[in-house]
Motif scaffolding. Structure first.
Motif, PDB file in Angstrom:
ATOM      1  N   VAL A   1      -1.824  -3.611 -17.547  1.00  0.00           N
ATOM      2  CA  VAL A   1      -2.359  -2.383 -16.959  1.00  0.00           C
ATOM      3  C   VAL A   1      -1.231  -1.393 -16.668  1.00  0.00           C
ATOM      4  CG1 VAL A   1      -3.914  -1.486 -15.177  1.00  0.00           C
ATOM      5  CG2 VAL A   1      -3.995  -3.907 -15.798  1.00  0.00           C
ATOM      6  N   ASN A   2      -1.507  -0.101 -16.849  1.00  0.00           N
ATOM      7  CA  ASN A   2      -0.546   0.914 -16.421  1.00  0.00           C
ATOM      8  C   ASN A   2      -0.615   1.083 -14.907  1.00  0.00           C
ATOM      9  OD1 ASN A   2      -3.182   2.182 -16.870  1.00  0.00           O
ATOM     10  ND2 ASN A   2      -2.169   4.134 -16.475  1.00  0.00           N
ATOM     11  N   HIS A   3       0.498   1.541 -14.319  1.00  0.00           N
ATOM     12  CA  HIS A   3       0.626   1.601 -12.855  1.00  0.00           C
ATOM     13  C   HIS A   3       0.927   3.043 -12.457  1.00  0.00           C
ATOM     14  CE1 HIS A   3       0.953   0.056  -8.943  1.00  0.00           C
ATOM     15  NE2 HIS A   3       2.019  -0.710  -9.026  1.00  0.00           N
ATOM     16  N   ILE A   4      -0.015   3.698 -11.734  1.00  0.00           N
ATOM     17  CA  ILE A   4       0.165   5.121 -11.426  1.00  0.00           C
ATOM     18  C   ILE A   4       0.222   5.427  -9.937  1.00  0.00           C
ATOM     19  CG2 ILE A   4      -0.871   5.895 -13.589  1.00  0.00           C
ATOM     20  CD1 ILE A   4      -3.448   6.468 -12.028  1.00  0.00           C
ATOM     21  N   GLY A   5      -0.039   4.459  -9.070  1.00  0.00           N
ATOM     22  CA  GLY A   5      -0.005   4.755  -7.647  1.00  0.00           C
ATOM     23  C   GLY A   5      -0.304   3.546  -6.800  1.00  0.00           C
ATOM     24  N   PRO A   6      -0.094   3.654  -5.486  1.00  0.00           N
ATOM     25  CA  PRO A   6      -0.280   2.511  -4.595  1.00  0.00           C
ATOM     26  C   PRO A   6      -1.730   2.076  -4.439  1.00  0.00           C
ATOM     27  CG  PRO A   6       0.239   4.501  -3.342  1.00  0.00           C
ATOM     28  CD  PRO A   6       0.451   4.838  -4.789  1.00  0.00           C
ATOM     29  N   PHE A   7      -2.683   2.955  -4.761  1.00  0.00           N
ATOM     30  CA  PHE A   7      -4.091   2.586  -4.618  1.00  0.00           C
ATOM     31  C   PHE A   7      -4.654   1.927  -5.863  1.00  0.00           C
ATOM     32  CE2 PHE A   7      -8.711   3.474  -4.434  1.00  0.00           C
ATOM     33  CZ  PHE A   7      -8.994   2.942  -3.181  1.00  0.00           C
ATOM     34  N   ASP A   8      -3.971   2.051  -7.000  1.00  0.00           N
ATOM     35  CA  ASP A   8      -4.613   1.568  -8.229  1.00  0.00           C
ATOM     36  C   ASP A   8      -4.825   0.050  -8.273  1.00  0.00           C
ATOM     37  OD1 ASP A   8      -2.356   0.368  -9.795  1.00  0.00           O
ATOM     38  OD2 ASP A   8      -1.649   2.418  -9.978  1.00  0.00           O
ATOM     39  N   PRO A   9      -4.027  -0.799  -7.568  1.00  0.00           N
ATOM     40  CA  PRO A   9      -4.399  -2.224  -7.554  1.00  0.00           C
ATOM     41  C   PRO A   9      -5.788  -2.462  -6.955  1.00  0.00           C
ATOM     42  CG  PRO A   9      -2.119  -1.970  -6.887  1.00  0.00           C
ATOM     43  CD  PRO A   9      -2.709  -0.595  -6.929  1.00  0.00           C
ATOM     44  N   VAL A  10      -6.138  -1.676  -5.942  1.00  0.00           N
ATOM     45  CA  VAL A  10      -7.469  -1.805  -5.347  1.00  0.00           C
ATOM     46  C   VAL A  10      -8.533  -1.334  -6.334  1.00  0.00           C
ATOM     47  CG1 VAL A  10      -8.955  -1.139  -3.417  1.00  0.00           C
ATOM     48  CG2 VAL A  10      -6.496  -1.452  -3.051  1.00  0.00           C
ATOM     49  N   ALA A  11      -8.268  -0.198  -6.981  1.00  0.00           N
ATOM     50  CA  ALA A  11      -9.225   0.338  -7.946  1.00  0.00           C
ATOM     51  C   ALA A  11      -9.416  -0.608  -9.130  1.00  0.00           C
ATOM     52  CB  ALA A  11      -8.760   1.710  -8.430  1.00  0.00           C
TER      53      ALA A  11
ATOM     54  N   TRP B   1       2.267   8.546  -3.106  1.00  0.00           N
ATOM     55  CA  TRP B   1       3.282   7.581  -3.549  1.00  0.00           C
ATOM     56  C   TRP B   1       3.937   6.863  -2.380  1.00  0.00           C
ATOM     57  CZ3 TRP B   1       8.624   7.092  -3.028  1.00  0.00           C
ATOM     58  CH2 TRP B   1       9.249   6.205  -3.931  1.00  0.00           C
ATOM     59  N   GLY B   2       4.195   7.562  -1.290  1.00  0.00           N
ATOM     60  CA  GLY B   2       4.843   6.916  -0.160  1.00  0.00           C
ATOM     61  C   GLY B   2       4.832   7.790   1.074  1.00  0.00           C
TER      62      GLY B   2
ATOM     63  N   GLY C   1      -6.747   8.278 -12.248  1.00  0.00           N
ATOM     64  CA  GLY C   1      -7.456   8.884 -11.134  1.00  0.00           C
ATOM     65  C   GLY C   1      -7.100   8.310  -9.783  1.00  0.00           C
ATOM     66  N   ALA C   2      -6.619   7.076  -9.746  1.00  0.00           N
ATOM     67  CA  ALA C   2      -6.308   6.453  -8.461  1.00  0.00           C
ATOM     68  C   ALA C   2      -5.137   7.132  -7.758  1.00  0.00           C
ATOM     69  CB  ALA C   2      -5.996   4.962  -8.664  1.00  0.00           C
ATOM     70  N   HIS C   3      -4.313   7.856  -8.520  1.00  0.00           N
ATOM     71  CA  HIS C   3      -3.191   8.576  -7.899  1.00  0.00           C
ATOM     72  C   HIS C   3      -3.658   9.692  -6.981  1.00  0.00           C
ATOM     73  CE1 HIS C   3      -4.337  10.821 -11.456  1.00  0.00           C
ATOM     74  NE2 HIS C   3      -3.660  11.874 -11.027  1.00  0.00           N
ATOM     75  N   GLU C   4      -4.923  10.094  -7.105  1.00  0.00           N
ATOM     76  CA  GLU C   4      -5.462  11.149  -6.245  1.00  0.00           C
ATOM     77  C   GLU C   4      -5.963  10.607  -4.909  1.00  0.00           C
ATOM     78  OE1 GLU C   4      -7.927  14.193  -7.911  1.00  0.00           O
ATOM     79  OE2 GLU C   4      -7.509  13.529  -9.970  1.00  0.00           O
ATOM     80  N   VAL C   5      -5.997   9.288  -4.767  1.00  0.00           N
ATOM     81  CA  VAL C   5      -6.542   8.670  -3.555  1.00  0.00           C
ATOM     82  C   VAL C   5      -5.468   8.417  -2.505  1.00  0.00           C
ATOM     83  CG1 VAL C   5      -7.800   6.691  -2.623  1.00  0.00           C
ATOM     84  CG2 VAL C   5      -8.427   7.644  -4.868  1.00  0.00           C
TER      85      VAL C   5
END
Length: 262
Positions: free
Chosen positions: A48-58, A168-169, A161-165
């Protein structure tokens, strides 16, 4: 005696459902694609590509929607955290101690997981992408080495899209981004794509792991393109606190239209 087939723990089944509950107020989840029937019993690697801290949840919520329960390859810091570490172990996830002397032990752990016919999910980039366009960065070779050694198929999974939720830090930016997401509920897309073609790569030839890694990143990039067709070069939403660098920009084996040249 054969290796016992892994059974999904109740803890992980509960967390998969919980992820759907957590995602619902802050995003509109759209899941497409899926695993072929012959791969659902494992072993299989989801890259999977990794775009933000929320994407593991998504992505966890997307897996639940798709009827999948992969074991996650997660940073060792999560396993050392109070409560969270115990939950990660109870769920059957796999600890990756990056930049530590025992990082190689994770290869054996993932290999054993695949031998038990598990689905395993990992981020071949090894970190949240810092590419200005938020395209997948040059990957680390660990996941590819495991695929070549075990023969387990690798499925490219793209998400956007998860990067909008969540930012980054930083506590402040994260709270502001979450508040914005509660109002806007951005669309988060997760697509389970095709099996990556690793044919013709001989694990015994020098450079094989890097060639396999490049193919995996290429495949994820191809699956990502339709998810962000209206954002071909730069993301529409720009996280103001995410650092940017070109140091690990992935150089595709073939031109990808719409993507800036490396």
């Amino acid at each position: 005696m054969g290796v016992e087939v892994w059974r999904v723990p109740r803890t992980w089944r509960f967390l998969l459902v919980l992820a759907r509950v957590v995602v619902a107020p802050v995003a509109r989840l759209r899941v497409t694609g899926g695993l072929p029937a012959e791969l659902r019993g494992g072993p299989v690697i989801l890259a999977v590509n990794h775009i933000g801290p929320f994407d593991p949840v998504a992505v966890t919520a997307a897996c639940q929607a798709a009827g999948l329960a992969p074991r996650l390859m997660a940073t060792g810091g999560l396993f050392r955290a109070p409560v969270v570490g115990a939950v990660m172990r109870a769920a059957g996830h796999i600890r990756i101690n990056r930049r530590q002397a025992n990082v190689a032990a994770a290869v054996d752990d993932v290999t054993r997981a695949l031998a038990a016919r598990s689905q395993v999910l990992g981020y071949p980039e090894g970190r949240i992408t810092l590419d200005p366009g938020m395209w997948p960065e040059r990957g680390k070779t660990g996941l590819a080495r495991i695929a070549l050694a075990t023969g387990a198929p690798v499925v490219a999974v793209a998400q956007w899209g998860a990067h909008e939720v969540a930012a980054w830090g930083g506590f402040g930016p994260t709270v502001r981004t979450l508040a914005r997401a509660l109002v806007r509920r951005p669309v988060v897309r997760v697509h389970f794509g095709a099996v990556v073609d690793l044919s013709g790569i001989d694990a015994g030839v020098p450079g094989a792991a890097q060639r396999a890694t490049d193919r995996i990143i290429d495949a994820i990039t191809e699956e990502l393109r339709p998810l962000r067709v209206d954002e071909p070069r730069l993301p529409r939403y720009v996280d103001p606190v995410r650092p940017l660098t070109l140091q690990r920009r992935h150089r595709s084996a073939r031109a990808v239209s719409g993507r800036p040249s490396a």
